[in-house]
Scaffold this motif. Structure first.
Motif, short mmCIF file in Angstrom:
data_model
loop_
_atom_site.label_atom_id
_atom_site.label_comp_id
_atom_site.label_asym_id
_atom_site.label_seq_id
_atom_site.Cartn_x
_atom_site.Cartn_y
_atom_site.Cartn_z
N TYR A 1 0.83 -1.21 0.00
CA TYR A 1 0.00 0.00 0.00
C TYR A 1 0.86 1.26 0.00
O TYR A 1 0.61 2.21 -0.74
N SER B 1 2.34 1.92 -3.33
CA SER B 1 1.38 2.29 -4.36
C SER B 1 0.99 3.77 -4.31
O SER B 1 0.44 4.30 -5.27
N ILE B 2 1.28 4.43 -3.20
CA ILE B 2 0.91 5.84 -3.07
C ILE B 2 1.97 6.70 -3.76
O ILE B 2 3.16 6.58 -3.46
N ASP C 1 -3.33 11.75 -10.91
CA ASP C 1 -3.09 10.88 -9.75
C ASP C 1 -1.63 10.45 -9.64
O ASP C 1 -1.33 9.46 -8.96
N ARG D 1 5.07 13.70 1.23
CA ARG D 1 4.20 12.54 1.46
C ARG D 1 4.44 11.53 0.35
O ARG D 1 4.88 11.89 -0.75
N PRO D 2 4.13 10.25 0.63
CA PRO D 2 3.67 9.66 1.88
C PRO D 2 4.84 9.29 2.79
O PRO D 2 5.98 9.16 2.33
N ARG E 1 6.20 6.49 4.13
CA ARG E 1 6.05 5.04 3.93
C ARG E 1 6.50 4.23 5.15
O ARG E 1 5.88 3.21 5.47
#
Length: 308
Positions: A41, A44-45, A121, A274-275, A277
């Motif tokens: 996750y 993936s950001i 995105d 960000r992010p 992780r």
């Protein structure tokens, strides 16, 4: 006489650790699953970068009209109006305008940023190109694929654009120094800086136009009062105030940094904001560990209660 034995309500730590030891395989498997899931996750950001600038409230020369009204004193009071050029609270007003729906909507519309704000995105560092979500916007045809509240295909609403951009924008003031920090967070570091500079320029232009309109209204009002009065002293007061208001208007129009001046100019950020992780992975692993322990204990004590 009845006595109460509360031994059944006490937690036996030895038994507790024994239960956890027996369920160690389940705990390890669930924790590992959450740890791996949090890693995937976090990866993936997409990265985001924050461009920041430090601003100081700009103050124009306010001595002209203030001194004129001070000298004219009683006559100005007799006129029944206060047309001073003071900018008390202008910084606070500008900050609220910067965060307002109408100002953000105008900024996005004037600079044609709807696609970049709502449909992007991600960003490719190698090609320096934005990654547009093809489910939201078709780049080949240039048409929106989003749906409105009725399920019809339509561009994103003004409110949706406002909420999206507000999540990127941050405006805060240091109460001690009065300095204002403005930042914009976006996938592309170059565009984050570009948008930030455009945003500061837009609020300066907006506040400048607002003040020019205000002074122009003052001048129109004074000229109307001159036409209504035949008292020589009052006409002199009006002409003096008009002169000072005209000077203020000229100074305002010649001041591009009307509301804010940059103390620390924005720079292209090189490190992502960000992010986080590592934090995501740690929290995911801890969540998996706590959930697995809870599952093991609940299963054990549920089975024991059923047997009893």
């Amino acid at each position: 006489n009845l006595t109460y034995d509360g031994s059944d309500d006490e937690i036996d730590l030895k038994e507790l650790f024994g239960v956890l030891w027996l369920g160690k395989i389940k705990i390890i498997v669930i924790t590992a699953f959450f740890a791996l899931g949090s890693v995937f996750y976090a990866l993936s950001i997409p990265n985001q970068y924050k461009a920041t600038t430090l601003l100081a409230p700009a103050h124009s020369d306010e001595t002209g009209l203030s001194s004129a009204l001070g000298q004219l004193g009683g006559l100005a009071s007799f006129g029944g109006f206060n047309l001073g050029g003071e900018k008390a609270g202008e910084s606070q007003i500008a900050q609220e305008i910067m965060k307002s729906w109408s100002f953000i909507e105008t900024f996005i519309s004037d600079n044609d940023l709807a696609v970049e704000v709502y449909a992007v995105d991600g960003w490719s560092k190698g090609s320096n190109a934005l990654k547009i979500n093809q489910d939201a916007y078709d780049t080949s045809s240039g048409k929106w694929l989003t749906k409105d509240s009725n399920g019809n295909i339509a561009p994103p609403s003004s409110w949706q654009l406002f909420k999206k951009f507000s999540g990127m924008l941050s405006v805060s003031e240091d109460r001690n120094s009065g300095l204002v920090t403005v930042s914009i967070e976006y996938y592309s570091p170059q565009m984050a800086k570009e948008w930030l500079d455009m945003y500061v320029a837009s609020i300066n232009e907006h506040m400048q136009s607002r003040q020019v309109a205000k002074v122009s209204n003052n001048i129109d009002y004074l000229e109307a009062q001159i036409a209504k009065t035949s008292i020589t002293e009052m006409r002199e007061v009006f002409y003096t105030i008009i002169e000072e208001q005209t000077k203020n208007k000229m100074v305002t129009e010649a001041s591009p940094d009307y509301a804010f001046v940059a103390v620390s100019s924005s720079m292209i950020p090189e490190q992502k904001s960000r992010p986080r992780r590592a934090l995501i992975c740690i929290l995911g692993t801890l969540l998996g560990g706590m959930l697995s322990v809870l599952i093991v204990l609940v299963n054990h004590y549920t089975r024991r209660s059923d047997k009893k």
